[in-house]
Design a protein around this motif. Structure first.
Motif, PDB file in Angstrom:
ATOM      1  N   ASP A 127      23.998  25.988  -7.280  1.00 32.65           N
ATOM      2  CA  ASP A 127      24.438  24.899  -7.756  1.00 32.65           C
ATOM      3  C   ASP A 127      22.136  24.529  -7.963  1.00 32.65           C
ATOM      4  O   ASP A 127      22.758  23.467  -8.717  1.00 32.65           O
ATOM      5  CB  ASP A 127      25.170  24.031  -8.419  1.00 32.65           C
ATOM      6  CG  ASP A 127      26.343  24.706  -8.631  1.00 32.65           C
ATOM      7  OD1 ASP A 127      26.243  25.079 -10.053  1.00 32.65           O
ATOM      8  OD2 ASP A 127      27.460  23.726  -8.883  1.00 32.65           O
ATOM      9  N   SER A 128      22.300  24.821  -6.781  1.00 34.32           N
ATOM     10  CA  SER A 128      20.374  24.458  -6.083  1.00 34.32           C
ATOM     11  C   SER A 128      20.053  24.543  -6.788  1.00 34.32           C
ATOM     12  O   SER A 128      18.853  26.281  -6.353  1.00 34.32           O
ATOM     13  CB  SER A 128      20.605  24.740  -4.684  1.00 34.32           C
ATOM     14  OG  SER A 128      21.721  24.085  -3.802  1.00 34.32           O
ATOM     15  N   LYS A 129      19.035  25.034  -7.966  1.00 32.16           N
ATOM     16  CA  LYS A 129      18.162  24.784  -9.567  1.00 32.16           C
ATOM     17  C   LYS A 129      16.894  23.917  -9.088  1.00 32.16           C
ATOM     18  O   LYS A 129      16.316  24.967 -10.378  1.00 32.16           O
ATOM     19  CB  LYS A 129      18.576  26.048 -10.297  1.00 32.16           C
ATOM     20  CG  LYS A 129      19.877  26.395 -10.293  1.00 32.16           C
ATOM     21  CD  LYS A 129      20.405  27.138 -11.570  1.00 32.16           C
ATOM     22  CE  LYS A 129      21.701  28.528 -11.072  1.00 32.16           C
ATOM     23  NZ  LYS A 129      22.236  28.163 -12.350  1.00 32.16           N
ATOM     24  N   GLN A 176      19.182  20.059   0.054  1.00 28.92           N
ATOM     25  CA  GLN A 176      18.961  21.168  -0.259  1.00 28.92           C
ATOM     26  C   GLN A 176      17.799  21.202  -1.154  1.00 28.92           C
ATOM     27  O   GLN A 176      17.216  20.420  -1.863  1.00 28.92           O
ATOM     28  CB  GLN A 176      20.123  22.284  -0.851  1.00 28.92           C
ATOM     29  CG  GLN A 176      21.306  22.628   0.207  1.00 28.92           C
ATOM     30  CD  GLN A 176      22.212  24.003  -0.497  1.00 28.92           C
ATOM     31  OE1 GLN A 176      21.814  24.134  -1.132  1.00 28.92           O
ATOM     32  NE2 GLN A 176      23.064  24.455   0.005  1.00 28.92           N
ATOM     33  N   GLN A 177      16.792  21.606  -0.222  1.00 30.08           N
ATOM     34  CA  GLN A 177      15.247  21.956  -0.201  1.00 30.08           C
ATOM     35  C   GLN A 177      14.529  23.349   0.162  1.00 30.08           C
ATOM     36  O   GLN A 177      14.965  23.585   1.119  1.00 30.08           O
ATOM     37  CB  GLN A 177      14.595  20.669  -0.760  1.00 30.08           C
ATOM     38  CG  GLN A 177      14.183  19.973   0.843  1.00 30.08           C
ATOM     39  CD  GLN A 177      14.027  19.441   0.929  1.00 30.08           C
ATOM     40  OE1 GLN A 177      13.262  18.205  -0.232  1.00 30.08           O
ATOM     41  NE2 GLN A 177      12.918  19.112   1.334  1.00 30.08           N
ATOM     42  N   THR A 178      13.633  24.011  -1.033  1.00 31.88           N
ATOM     43  CA  THR A 178      13.368  25.001  -0.398  1.00 31.88           C
ATOM     44  C   THR A 178      11.818  24.906  -0.326  1.00 31.88           C
ATOM     45  O   THR A 178      10.938  24.995  -1.753  1.00 31.88           O
ATOM     46  CB  THR A 178      13.159  26.052  -0.297  1.00 31.88           C
ATOM     47  OG1 THR A 178      14.443  26.711  -0.253  1.00 31.88           O
ATOM     48  CG2 THR A 178      12.303  27.560   0.699  1.00 31.88           C
ATOM     49  N   ILE A 198      11.395  23.403 -16.447  1.00 33.64           N
ATOM     50  CA  ILE A 198      11.497  24.049 -14.847  1.00 33.64           C
ATOM     51  C   ILE A 198      12.543  23.841 -13.783  1.00 33.64           C
ATOM     52  O   ILE A 198      12.270  23.178 -13.325  1.00 33.64           O
ATOM     53  CB  ILE A 198       9.674  22.868 -14.626  1.00 33.64           C
ATOM     54  CG1 ILE A 198       8.976  24.018 -15.187  1.00 33.64           C
ATOM     55  CG2 ILE A 198       9.100  24.163 -13.534  1.00 33.64           C
ATOM     56  CD1 ILE A 198       8.352  25.296 -16.222  1.00 33.64           C
ATOM     57  N   CYS A 199      13.151  25.000 -13.884  1.00 34.34           N
ATOM     58  CA  CYS A 199      14.085  24.864 -12.970  1.00 34.34           C
ATOM     59  C   CYS A 199      14.725  26.669 -13.038  1.00 34.34           C
ATOM     60  O   CYS A 199      14.582  27.153 -13.824  1.00 34.34           O
ATOM     61  CB  CYS A 199      14.963  23.825 -12.944  1.00 34.34           C
ATOM     62  SG  CYS A 199      15.418  23.960 -14.591  1.00 34.34           S
ATOM     63  N   GLY A 200      15.744  26.588 -11.905  1.00 29.68           N
ATOM     64  CA  GLY A 200      16.344  27.870 -12.173  1.00 29.68           C
ATOM     65  C   GLY A 200      16.398  28.802 -10.780  1.00 29.68           C
ATOM     66  O   GLY A 200      15.776  28.506  -9.881  1.00 29.68           O
ATOM     67  N   ASP A 201      17.281  29.822 -10.374  1.00 28.32           N
ATOM     68  CA  ASP A 201      17.598  30.476  -9.153  1.00 28.32           C
ATOM     69  C   ASP A 201      16.396  31.664  -9.284  1.00 28.32           C
ATOM     70  O   ASP A 201      16.281  32.461  -7.887  1.00 28.32           O
ATOM     71  CB  ASP A 201      19.101  30.070  -9.229  1.00 28.32           C
ATOM     72  CG  ASP A 201      19.551  30.696  -9.951  1.00 28.32           C
ATOM     73  OD1 ASP A 201      19.510  31.349 -11.381  1.00 28.32           O
ATOM     74  OD2 ASP A 201      21.054  31.005  -9.717  1.00 28.32           O
ATOM     75  N   VAL A 202      16.762  33.032 -10.308  1.00 30.50           N
ATOM     76  CA  VAL A 202      16.249  33.298 -10.232  1.00 30.50           C
ATOM     77  C   VAL A 202      15.112  33.863 -11.718  1.00 30.50           C
ATOM     78  O   VAL A 202      15.292  34.334 -12.489  1.00 30.50           O
ATOM     79  CB  VAL A 202      16.960  34.705 -11.146  1.00 30.50           C
ATOM     80  CG1 VAL A 202      16.625  36.414 -11.306  1.00 30.50           C
ATOM     81  CG2 VAL A 202      18.242  34.761 -10.250  1.00 30.50           C
ATOM     82  N   ILE A 203      14.183  33.882 -11.505  1.00 29.09           N
ATOM     83  CA  ILE A 203      12.762  33.093 -12.117  1.00 29.09           C
ATOM     84  C   ILE A 203      11.308  33.630 -11.140  1.00 29.09           C
ATOM     85  O   ILE A 203      10.936  33.777  -9.738  1.00 29.09           O
ATOM     86  CB  ILE A 203      12.664  31.627 -12.387  1.00 29.09           C
ATOM     87  CG1 ILE A 203      12.457  30.872 -11.008  1.00 29.09           C
ATOM     88  CG2 ILE A 203      13.926  31.338 -12.956  1.00 29.09           C
ATOM     89  CD1 ILE A 203      12.320  29.150 -10.990  1.00 29.09           C
TER      90      ILE A 203
END
Ligand code: FRU
Length: 490
Positions: free
Chosen positions: A467-469, A398-400, A367-372
């Motif tokens: 790389d922040s995924k 970095q975090q949202t 459970i990770c990723g940038d386009v998900i």
């Protein structure tokens, strides 16, 4: 006056010469409509015609700031895969010297018809507003009607801030709502009527600032839309000039709706309160259309006026559209859900069931990723807070963060540490419930969160590193049961 063809040539040249730079931007989105170069703002002319969805947009090819506006054009069979089409409108006539501004599209007995605002400014910056028509036989090239403009400037008592016609047909007549401002600087929406889409008469004021018990409600209302949903009339509008009130109206300008009943003979909408359509950051000038399947679908500019400091400007482009949403009326509230078709993007599913999170922060394999896309349903047991950290960097900088505070029943979207770009926090109060359902769409530089089956939506642009995924789940003050968790690459 510059010839239409010259202006088009210049725009295509700009698109061509910027291609490599733009392609090199990691934050270029993967499944959202974007400008090929320059600036995109309002969606225009959204329509389903001859089995195809067409979407136009306010387009400034030459800069990432607002300027001379064209109509860009994309089309799709499924609202997901969009094909770039030739530019539909470029300013070429005396009635649009400073831009082809926002408007809408209709199917007039098989003739694909656009109605838009011709914007003209003189040397002193004074504005003229002309409402104009353009038609197409093939859905590719559009011809401006030789009899343009169909409306010369504003009616008496209003200023030249008079724009953004949204047209629809009812019975034998065409109707149009348009954004306006009174000479006393009060925002208005006006209703017009026509038999032939060319000769228009004003019927009256739909609503506006200091009308219908609203109190002061802004100096100008832009981009109105009016349609029927479940037998009720819905007016969407974008008031400018509202002050923030707690968790409401925190963006520079607002986009929201009123539910009521429209009196077609006086133009007056008898309506209730104003409700914002999105509780996040970048969301403005939404436009809807009724598709051939009977769905009322909304798409909005995933951007805001006067906010042009997004990091993509270094690569020569700015802004995008939201994903399309289907509108449902539940009581007097609009619920918004992503169009079903977006599921066709889902790849490589990973799912979990019955995960207990207790006063801790966890990561889950895969459970990770940038386009998900993430779909999670959880039961907030005795925890006081539950949340998900998205787009986390390995070093923790970095975090949202999206989180739910059960004690106060508040949902929060925090992009203070998302990366580059604008920061900020947006919050809203939810209907009380033990179950929290989140459907989250991440693209390289956007987040769209559908809370509790569309009760609320939060949209925002974020610019984390490539790389922040990482993704982390947390519960505080007790436990949360994640009943189901599904993730797809998109
Ligand atoms: C809203 C708006 C409209 C206008 C257009 C110009 O964002 O200001 O009122 O038609 O943008 O691009």
């Amino acid at each position: 006056m510059v010839k239409n063809t010259e202006l088009l040539k210049k725009a295509y040249h700009k698109i061509e010469e910027s291609k490599d730079l733009i392609k090199s931007d990691y934050h270029r989105l993967k499944y959202h409509v974007m400008p090929p170069v320059g600036l995109l703002n309002d969606p225009n002319g959204f329509i389903h015609i001859n089995g195809e969805y067409h979407l136009f947009y306010q387009f400034h090819p030459f800069d990432t700031k607002h300027g001379l506006k064209y109509w860009g054009h994309v089309k799709s069979r499924d609202l997901v895969n969009w094909e770039e089409m030739p530019i539909a409108l470029a300013p070429s006539e005396w009635y649009e010297t400073h831009g082809c501004y926002s408007g809408s599209a209709v199917n007039n007995n098989g003739i694909f018809t656009l109605m838009y605002t011709g914007n003209v400014k003189d040397e002193k910056g004074n504005r003229e507003s002309y409402q104009c028509i353009a038609t197409s036989r093939d859905g590719i090239t559009f011809e401006k009607w030789p009899g343009n403009p169909v409306i010369h400037n504003q009616p008496k008592g209003y200023t030249r801030h008079f724009r953004d016609p949204k047209v629809w047909k009812k019975g034998a007549n065409w109707y149009m709502v348009i954004g306006a401002q009174t000479v006393e600087e009060q925002g208005r929406v006006l209703l017009y009527k026509s038999h032939d889409i060319k000769k228009w008469e004003m019927i009256g004021e739909v609503t506006g600032s200091n009308l219908n018990n609203l109190g002061y409600f802004g100096y100008m209302w832009e981009c109105p839309d009016l349609f029927e949903l479940n037998g009720k009339d819905v007016l969407i509008a974008c008031p400018q000039g509202l002050q923030p009130q707690g968790d409401f109206y925190n963006n520079i300008y607002q986009a929201g709706y009123f539910i009521g009943k429209l009196d077609y003979s006086t133009g007056r909408l008898n309506h209730g309160k104003f409700t914002e359509l999105d509780r996040g950051f970048e969301f403005y000038a939404p436009q809807t259309m009724l598709d051939e399947k009977g769905r009322r679908i909304l798409i909005a500019w995933m951007g805001l006026p006067e906010r042009e400091d997004h990091p993509t400007i270094d690569y020569g482009w700015i802004h995008a559209m939201t994903i399309p949403r289907v509108l449902h009326l539940v009581g007097d509230k609009i619920y918004q859900r992503p169009v079903e078709e977006i599921k066709t993007l889902r790849k490589k599913p990973i799912s979990y069931k019955q995960i207990e999170i207790k006063d801790e922060e966890i990561e889950l394999e895969g459970i990770c990723g940038d386009v998900i896309e993430i779909l999670v349903e959880c039961e907030i047991r005795d925890a006081t807070q539950f949340g998900i950290k998205l787009r986390c960097s390995d070093d923790g900088t970095q975090q949202t963060v999206v989180s739910y505070d059960k004690l106060n029943n508040i949902f929060k979207f925090d992009r203070e540490r998302s990366g580059k770009g604008y920061g900020g926090i947006r919050r809203c109060t939810l209907k009380r419930s033990q179950i929290l359902k989140l459907n989250i769409f991440l693209d390289t530089s956007s987040v769209e969160i559908f809370v509790n089956d569309g009760e609320e939506v939060f949209t925002g642009r974020v610019y984390p590193d490539k790389d922040s995924k990482g993704i982390k789940f947390f519960a505080k003050g007790g436990s949360v049961n994640v009943k189901t968790l599904e993730k797809w690459e998109l």
